[in-house]
Design a protein around this motif. Structure first.
Motif, PDB file in Angstrom:
ATOM      1  N   GLU A 243       0.715  -1.137   0.022  1.00 33.62           N
ATOM      2  CA  GLU A 243       0.114   0.155  -0.004  1.00 33.62           C
ATOM      3  C   GLU A 243       0.857   1.279  -0.073  1.00 33.62           C
ATOM      4  O   GLU A 243       0.644   2.220  -0.550  1.00 33.62           O
ATOM      5  CB  GLU A 243      -1.023  -0.161   1.326  1.00 33.62           C
ATOM      6  CG  GLU A 243      -2.045  -1.066   1.103  1.00 33.62           C
ATOM      7  CD  GLU A 243      -2.832  -1.275   2.293  1.00 33.62           C
ATOM      8  OE1 GLU A 243      -2.501  -0.290   3.462  1.00 33.62           O
ATOM      9  OE2 GLU A 243      -3.911  -1.440   2.387  1.00 33.62           O
ATOM     10  N   VAL A 244       2.074   1.283   1.013  1.00 33.65           N
ATOM     11  CA  VAL A 244       2.850   2.380   0.890  1.00 33.65           C
ATOM     12  C   VAL A 244       3.539   2.569  -0.725  1.00 33.65           C
ATOM     13  O   VAL A 244       3.583   3.694  -0.922  1.00 33.65           O
ATOM     14  CB  VAL A 244       3.906   2.141   1.688  1.00 33.65           C
ATOM     15  CG1 VAL A 244       5.206   3.189   1.580  1.00 33.65           C
ATOM     16  CG2 VAL A 244       3.337   2.097   3.134  1.00 33.65           C
ATOM     17  N   ALA A 245       3.978   1.624  -1.218  1.00 32.00           N
ATOM     18  CA  ALA A 245       4.641   1.643  -2.761  1.00 32.00           C
ATOM     19  C   ALA A 245       3.340   2.127  -3.725  1.00 32.00           C
ATOM     20  O   ALA A 245       3.945   2.991  -4.312  1.00 32.00           O
ATOM     21  CB  ALA A 245       4.889   0.261  -3.008  1.00 32.00           C
ATOM     22  N   LEU A 246       2.137   2.132  -3.379  1.00 30.44           N
ATOM     23  CA  LEU A 246       1.188   2.342  -4.216  1.00 30.44           C
ATOM     24  C   LEU A 246       0.767   3.959  -4.115  1.00 30.44           C
ATOM     25  O   LEU A 246       0.369   4.567  -4.865  1.00 30.44           O
ATOM     26  CB  LEU A 246      -0.098   1.416  -3.978  1.00 30.44           C
ATOM     27  CG  LEU A 246      -0.050   0.211  -4.744  1.00 30.44           C
ATOM     28  CD1 LEU A 246      -1.373  -0.607  -4.390  1.00 30.44           C
ATOM     29  CD2 LEU A 246       0.013   0.089  -6.291  1.00 30.44           C
ATOM     30  N   LEU A 247       0.879   4.274  -2.877  1.00 31.77           N
ATOM     31  CA  LEU A 247       0.314   5.459  -2.423  1.00 31.77           C
ATOM     32  C   LEU A 247       1.698   6.769  -2.613  1.00 31.77           C
ATOM     33  O   LEU A 247       1.176   7.717  -2.689  1.00 31.77           O
ATOM     34  CB  LEU A 247       0.042   5.540  -0.977  1.00 31.77           C
ATOM     35  CG  LEU A 247      -1.303   4.749  -0.776  1.00 31.77           C
ATOM     36  CD1 LEU A 247      -1.544   4.627   0.566  1.00 31.77           C
ATOM     37  CD2 LEU A 247      -2.530   5.305  -1.634  1.00 31.77           C
ATOM     38  N   VAL A 248       2.920   6.362  -2.291  1.00 32.33           N
ATOM     39  CA  VAL A 248       3.858   7.322  -2.125  1.00 32.33           C
ATOM     40  C   VAL A 248       4.314   7.571  -3.420  1.00 32.33           C
ATOM     41  O   VAL A 248       4.035   6.836  -4.540  1.00 32.33           O
ATOM     42  CB  VAL A 248       5.088   7.058  -1.303  1.00 32.33           C
ATOM     43  CG1 VAL A 248       4.668   6.690   0.094  1.00 32.33           C
ATOM     44  CG2 VAL A 248       5.759   5.856  -2.066  1.00 32.33           C
TER      45      VAL A 248
END
Length: 431
Positions: A243-248
């Motif tokens: 999720e972090v990789a998708l959001l940042v």
């Protein structure tokens, strides 16, 4: 094809009893022939002696005596003077010839009939008493026929009694079947051994099977629970990183998140591999029994473990090529896995110099690390247990796998803190 055990037992009994009955009939006929012959010949002898005592009177009144009518088709008597002149004779039956001076039994054949003749000779003359043997055979046939008819009459009652007796004897099997039908799959309560001693071996075998089935079910449930528990955290962590990789939007942060995601995948893969290995060795009741080529086994371990040791600045020492190992037969694959786990743990968590040695029938792996607190020496072999403060990744299953493989090969794992520092893992023969 299914068969009735009761019917099979009764058929088997009949197959045994019927030949015995036929044999008893033959023995009865032989015994009856002997007894009947003895009885009739004794009567012939007695009658001949009685008739011999009347010879003087027969000779004196010879002119007044007329031939006797045959009173039976199966018997005949005759009397002769000392010179062989016939004094007395029946009108029908076997033709009897005089045998002056002869006393004893003879068998004659006349008109297709066998006759048993007793001759008694003396100074007063000779006597012959003859009897047709068919009369004796008729008596014997009656005895044998009576036994056969009696057997046929009693056979239905005997079969009914056998049917009832066999059913009574098989009643414990019906009780066992009822107990098994009402039993839960994971119920390890043993069946009662209060059964006939012929069934105790079956009960013992079934109790052993019940234990193994219950243990297998418990092991599968524990494996499922352990896998679900241990995989939940890394999967949740990988989801967060994804999720972090998708959001940042920052490339550096995204790369770091993806890197952490890859590490999580690696840890999960390692955990799954260890779980599957533990499941395999935990379920093993038998193993391959092959001659162990220790030099070849160590050669296969040498390259990957030496590379791991070099990456950790650890010196790895191997046993001498001519070392005498305590096991000459076993499962080479499992033994290689056992040594790999011990050496891997020593390299990762110990460090310094890691030594694999064989001495006095024992296999040992030592390191120069900080060892373990005494209270944790036994606890670290528990599944999924990892001491606090570990910087290395792991599943907490390595020593559990080692302990199980050692047990399958008759070895016992023990952990000791070395006086000079470090941990010693020893595999010795189970006492």
């Amino acid at each position: 094809m299914s068969h009735s055990l009761r019917g099979t037992l009764i058929k088997s009994l009949l197959k045994v009893v019927t030949p015995l009955w036929l044999l008893s009939c033959v023995l009865l006929a032989l015994l009856a022939w002997h007894e009947v012959n003895e009885l009739y010949e004794e009567q012939q002898t007695l009658f001949a002696h009685q008739l011999y005592s009347t010879l003087p009177t027969l000779i004196k009144d010879h002119d007044k005596i007329t031939p006797l009518p045959a009173h039976s088709d199966h018997q005949r008597v005759a009397a002769w003077r000392p010179d062989g002149h016939l004094l007395l004779d029946e009108q029908r039956g076997v033709t009897l010839a005089a045998r002056p001076g002869f006393t004893g039994f003879v068998t004659l054949l006349s008109h297709g009939h066998s006759w048993r003749v007793y001759y008694l000779s003396g100074a007063a003359g000779s006597i012959a008493v003859a009897q047709d043997l068919s009369e004796r055979w008729s008596l014997i046939r009656g005895l044998v026929l009576t036994q056969g008819v009696l057997w046929l009459l009693l056979l239905p009652f005997a079969l009914a009694a056998l049917w009832w007796a066999v059913g009574r004897g098989l009643a414990p099997l019906a009780q066992i079947r009822q107990q098994l039908q009402q039993r839960n799959p994971d119920d390890a309560t043993p069946l009662s051994r209060e059964v006939p001693h012929e069934l105790r071996a079956l009960i013992d075998a079934m109790n052993g099977l019940i234990d193994r089935v219950a243990e297998t079910l418990q092991r599968e449930r524990r494996f499922t629970a352990d896998a679900a528990h241990e995989l939940r955290s890394p999967l949740a962590a990988m989801r967060v990183q994804a999720e972090v990789a998708l959001l940042v939007s920052d490339a550096g942060a995204r790369d770091k998140a993806l890197q952490q995601l890859m590490l999580g995948v690696d840890r999960s893969s390692q955990l799954l591999a260890q779980l599957l290995t533990l499941s395999r060795v935990d379920a093993a009741s038998e193993m391959a029994n092959e001659v162990i080529d220790w030099p070849q086994l160590l050669h296969e371990l040498h390259e990957p473990l030496t590379r791991l040791a070099a990456s950790r600045q650890v010196q790895l020492c191997w046993p001498a090529p001519d070392a005498v190992w305590p096991l000459q037969q076993g499962d080479a694959t499992l033994l290689a896995l056992m040594l790999r786990n011990l050496l891997d743990n020593a390299i990762r968590y110990g460090g310094g110099t890691v030594t694999l040695s064989v001495d006095g029938g024992e296999i040992s792996v030592s390191d120069d690390g900080g060892g373990l607190p005494q209270a944790l020496l036994e606890k670290v072999c528990e599944r999924f247990y990892r001491p606090a403060g570990q910087g290395e990744t792991g599943s907490g299953l390595g020593l559990s796998i080692v302990e199980r493989i050692a047990s399958l090969h008759g070895l016992q794992l023990s952990l000791h803190n070395r006086e000079q520092g470090g941990l010693l893992a020893r595999l010795s023969r189970r006492r």
